[in-house]
Design an enzyme around this catalytic site. Sequence first.
Site, short mmCIF file in Angstrom:
data_model
loop_
_atom_site.label_atom_id
_atom_site.label_comp_id
_atom_site.label_asym_id
_atom_site.label_seq_id
_atom_site.Cartn_x
_atom_site.Cartn_y
_atom_site.Cartn_z
N ARG A 238 0.85 -1.18 0.00
CA ARG A 238 0.00 0.00 0.00
C ARG A 238 0.89 1.24 0.00
O ARG A 238 1.86 1.32 0.77
CB ARG A 238 -0.92 0.04 1.23
CG ARG A 238 -2.09 -0.93 1.19
CD ARG A 238 -3.14 -0.50 0.19
NE ARG A 238 -4.31 -1.38 0.19
CZ ARG A 238 -4.51 -2.38 -0.64
NH1 ARG A 238 -3.59 -2.67 -1.55
NH2 ARG A 238 -5.61 -3.10 -0.58
N GLU A 266 -5.18 6.31 -7.28
CA GLU A 266 -5.13 5.44 -8.44
C GLU A 266 -6.36 5.68 -9.31
O GLU A 266 -7.47 5.70 -8.79
CB GLU A 266 -5.06 3.97 -8.00
CG GLU A 266 -3.77 3.65 -7.23
CD GLU A 266 -3.67 2.19 -6.81
OE1 GLU A 266 -4.63 1.42 -7.04
OE2 GLU A 266 -2.63 1.81 -6.23
N HIS A 285 -0.67 -1.10 -10.37
CA HIS A 285 -1.36 -1.96 -9.39
C HIS A 285 -1.79 -3.27 -10.04
O HIS A 285 -2.96 -3.67 -9.97
CB HIS A 285 -2.56 -1.23 -8.79
CG HIS A 285 -2.95 -1.78 -7.44
ND1 HIS A 285 -3.55 -1.03 -6.46
CD2 HIS A 285 -2.81 -3.03 -6.91
CE1 HIS A 285 -3.78 -1.77 -5.40
NE2 HIS A 285 -3.34 -2.99 -5.64
#
Length: 333
Positions: A238, A266, A285
Amino acid sequence: MTPTIVLPDGDPHMAALLSRPDFAARLDRLGGARLHADLPKDDDELIARIGDATVVILGAYLTGPVLRRLPAVRLVSFTGTGAATFVDLSAARDCGIVVANVAHYGDAAVAEHALALTLALAKNVVGNDRAVRAGEWHVGQGVELAGKTAGIIGYGGIGARSGGLLEAIGMRVVVWTPRPDPARLISAAQQFVELRELLAEADVVSLHLLLTEDTRGMIDERMLRSLKPGALLVNTARAELIAPGALERVLVEGRIAAALDVFETEPLAAASSLRDLPNVILSPHQGYNTPESLERMLDVVVANIEHYQSGAPANIVSDARQLFAIGNYVPFS
């Protein structure tokens, strides 16, 4: 008949898998499903897509204001592990909505991605690729990782696998985790150390911590500056584990390099200074996203609905387990 289940914010891979005969048959037995293979443009469209469905298979975010506009929903089956990052669990509880998640489905995929990013940094794969495409041919030196030290911060399923992979390429592996238990080490050659010692000794630091109130921002600028010159930092966990702005300030000096698969916002903000730094690899990601892990994840997502409807809920994320408030929510547009 209105389907019981809706996937309002999926992607083509997710929707295609859930449409496969075996998954489709399970969903039909649960009341049928309506599947979307893209993101809604805003919260109003998200709410409209969910409609009167009682079960949501969630791919992205459900904030408090949205949850309060979904009176029919009784279960959110989240397509991942960190549900508290994406769902306002307190609001869900207040609305009588149960939230279930999936653990460990992507351990192998994320650990492999962390290794790939580590090797790409060490060998300057991305920079050399860009140079060759631009017509250049200068052979720079990479870094040999065998014999060097890897520091694993966080030793759950992904962290343990990552440590094993780095040990397999010849690295010495040291580990820090909030609750060290020597019995959990997967190799007699690995050892738990204090965080300060890990940061001082490691040539590669790989982050694999859960995000909690205690771990949010725990990697601060002082810690980053304590890394060896030339150290490689890999974050597939994270972004919020690192204090806001700290990594950018250290990277711009060129002392260390980083590879990131997670970001505070994001998709990555257009104005992010990370885009302009040559000593960072940016990955969207994607670590968890393999056909194998996606199938494992969706199998449990559907099983969570089956368990809930049978009266034996499984993998429930209760409000008592919410360790940090939802943050960094970016509206669809």
